[in-house]
Design an enzyme around this catalytic site. Structure first.
Site, PDB file in Angstrom:
ATOM      1  N   ALA A  59      48.863  85.786  98.395  1.00 21.68           N
ATOM      2  CA  ALA A  59      49.910  86.630  98.967  1.00 21.68           C
ATOM      3  C   ALA A  59      49.700  86.717 100.477  1.00 21.68           C
ATOM      4  CB  ALA A  59      49.860  88.023  98.349  1.00 21.68           C
ATOM      5  N   TYR A 186      54.384  95.766  95.227  1.00 20.20           N
ATOM      6  CA  TYR A 186      54.592  95.573  96.654  1.00 20.20           C
ATOM      7  C   TYR A 186      56.057  95.863  97.019  1.00 20.20           C
ATOM      8  CZ  TYR A 186      49.911  93.748  96.302  1.00 20.20           C
ATOM      9  OH  TYR A 186      48.573  93.639  96.047  1.00 20.20           O
ATOM     10  N   GLY A 327      44.473  81.958  87.422  1.00 17.27           N
ATOM     11  CA  GLY A 327      43.805  82.556  88.561  1.00 17.27           C
ATOM     12  C   GLY A 327      42.303  82.607  88.402  1.00 17.27           C
ATOM     13  N   ARG A 328      41.816  83.661  87.748  1.00 15.92           N
ATOM     14  CA  ARG A 328      40.376  83.884  87.690  1.00 15.92           C
ATOM     15  C   ARG A 328      39.622  82.771  86.973  1.00 15.92           C
ATOM     16  NH1 ARG A 328      40.882  90.220  86.278  1.00 15.92           N
ATOM     17  NH2 ARG A 328      42.949  89.476  85.657  1.00 15.92           N
TER      18      ARG A 328
END
Length: 370
Positions: A59, A186, A327-328
Site C-alpha cells: 500500500a 482506509y 501474503g504471509r
C-alpha cells in the site's frame, strides 16, 4: 482446464501474466518520507524471483497526509518516484520471465498519523510527530485515536489529484498494474461504509452516494493509466450490523467494471466494530470472492489465509477466483511459487545461479517438508 490452472496465463486488461499467483501488497513501514530504502531493495528483489506472476508493491500513499505511518512507502514526490524506480530497476534484473510489478495506491484517511505496528504505544501519534488526518466524518478510527477532520470539497479535489499524479508516476516507472485500495478501513473504504460515513451530501447519505467518491477515484486513475491494468481491493463485508455486505461489494464491483476497472481483489473487515458477526474473517474471503465474480462478472482475486499450492489451485479450478493473492506465506517462504510448481507437477524456470536447486538438479526438494 489444465490440471494446474494456477499456472495458466491470466489476462488483466492489457496485461498478460504468466500465472495466477500474486504476491499480496504487504506494508513494510521501512520508507523515509515515502522513499523506498535498502529494505525494499532486498524485499522486492527476493519476491521478483519467487515464481509469482504478479508482485504487488505494498500500500503506497498518494500524499504525505495519506500515509499510515512515517515509515509508509509513498509515490507523491520526485524523490519517492526516483527511489522506487531504482529499486524496481534492480528487481527487474532478477525477475523470472514474465513477472510483472503492480502497485496498490492508497490514502489512509483516519487510520493515518499512527505508530508503526511494532512500536509502543500503538495507535495515533502525538506531539510534533503527528498530523491531522482526513475522513468522511469526524469519527475516530478507535477509542483513544485522534479524531479526523471531515474532508471538504477542496480536500476531496486534492485527494483525487493525488491519486491521478501517483498513477502517472507509476506509469512512468513501467508498473503494469495499479490497484486502488477501497478496503481495510482506509479512506475510500471509510467513504463506502455507513459505519464511518455519516455525511449527507453528494458523498454520503445512502448507498449510492457512499460509493460515489471511491468510483470517482477509480475513474480518475483509469483515465490517467492508459495501457495499464487497473484493479481495486474491495470490502466483501464489514461483518457488522449496518455495515457493508456482500450485496454492497457486488454492486461496487459491477460499477467499477463499468468505469473500466479490470479486476477486484475481495477482502473484508477493517472498520473496527465491537461485536463482529464472524470470528475469523479471512476464512470467508474465498466465498466472498466467488460471489463477487459470479454476480458482477469482473475478474476476481481471492486473498486470505491461502497457504498451500493445492488449496490455491483448487480456488482457480473451482471458479471461485481467477487469481489468488498470497501474503504471509511468501514472507515465510520467498520461493513459494517454486515449491507450488513442484507440488503441482509444473516445470518453472529458475534463475541460472539458483538452477542447482531446481528439481532436475536437486533431489532434496522432495524431502523439504519431511
Amino acid at each position: 482446464m489444465s490440471e494446474a490452472p494456477l499456472f495458466t496465463p491470466l489476462h488483466l486488461g492489457p496485461v498478460t501474466l504468466p500465472n495466477r499467483i500474486a504476491v499480496a501488497p504487504m506494508c513494510q513501514y521501512m520508507a523515509n518520507d515515502g522513499c523506498a530504502s535498502a529494505w525494499h531493495m532486498q524485499h522486492l528483489m527476493s519476491l521478483a524471483m519467487s515464481g509469482a506472476g504478479l508482485v504487488m508493491i505494498e500500500a503506497t500513499a498518494v500524499s504525505r497526509r495519506g500515509r499510515i505511518t512515517h515509515g509508509c512507502l509513498g509515490l507523491y514526490s520526485d524523490a519517492s518516484e526516483d527511489a522506487l524506480g531504482a529499486v524496481l530497476e534492480q528487481a527487474r534484473r532478477v525477475a523470472l520471465p514474465g513477472t510483472e510489478f503492480g502497485i496498490q495506491l492508497s490514502h489512509a484517511g483516519r487510520k493515518g498519523s499512527a505508530h508503526r505496528p511494532w512500536e509502543t504505544p500503538g495507535g495515533s501519534l502525538s506531539g510534533s510527530d503527528a498530523w491531522r488526518t482526513l475522513a468522511p466524518s469526524e469519527i475516530a478510527h478507535r477509542a483513544g485515536w485522534a479524531p479526523p477532520q471531515a474532508a471538504n470539497e477542496e480536500d476531496l479535489d486534492q485527494i483525487a489529484d493525488d491519486f491521478r499524479s501517483a498513477a502517472v508516476r507509476a506509469a512512468r516507472l513501467g508498473i503494469k498494474v495499479i490497484e486502488i485500495h477501497i478496503a481495510h478501513g482506509y479512506l475510500l473504504h471509510q467513504f463506502h461504509s455507513a459505519l464511518s460515513n455519516k455525511r449527507d451530501d453528494a458523498w454520503g447519505g445512502d448507498a449510492e452516494r457512499r460509493m460515489a467518491f471511491p468510483l470517482h477515484i477509480a475513474g480518475t486513475v483509469r483515465d490517467a493509466a492508459t495501457d495499464i491494468a487497473v484493479g481495486a481491493r474491495i470490502t466483501g463485508s464489514d461483518w457488522a450490523r449496518d455495515g457493508l455486505t456482500i450485496a454492497d461489494a457486488t454492486t461496487l464491483a459491477t460499477r467499477l467494471k463499468a468505469v473500466g476497472v479490470d479486476y477486484a481483489c475481495v477482502t473484508s473487515s477493517g472498520i473496527p466494530v465491537s461485536n463482529p458477526t464472524v470470528a475469523n474473517a479471512e476464512d470467508h474471503h474465498p466465498s466472498l470472492a466467488e460471489a463477487v465474480r459470479r454476480e458482477s462478472g469482473i475478474t476476481t482475486r481471492a486473498v486470505g489465509m491461502i497457504t498451500g499450492a493445492h488449496q490455491a489451485n483448487d480456488l482457480i479450478r473451482s471458479g471461485q477466483a481467477d487469481q489468488v493473492a498470497i501474503g504471509r506465506a511468501f514472507l515465510d517462504d520467498p520461493r513459494w511459487g517454486w515449491h507450488a510448481a513442484f507440488d503441482l507437477g509444473i516445470t518453472l524456470s529458475y534463475p541460472s545461479p539458483y538452477a542447482w536447486a531446481a528439481p532436475d538438479e536437486w533431489s532434496g526438494i522432495k524431502r523439504r517438508t519431511a
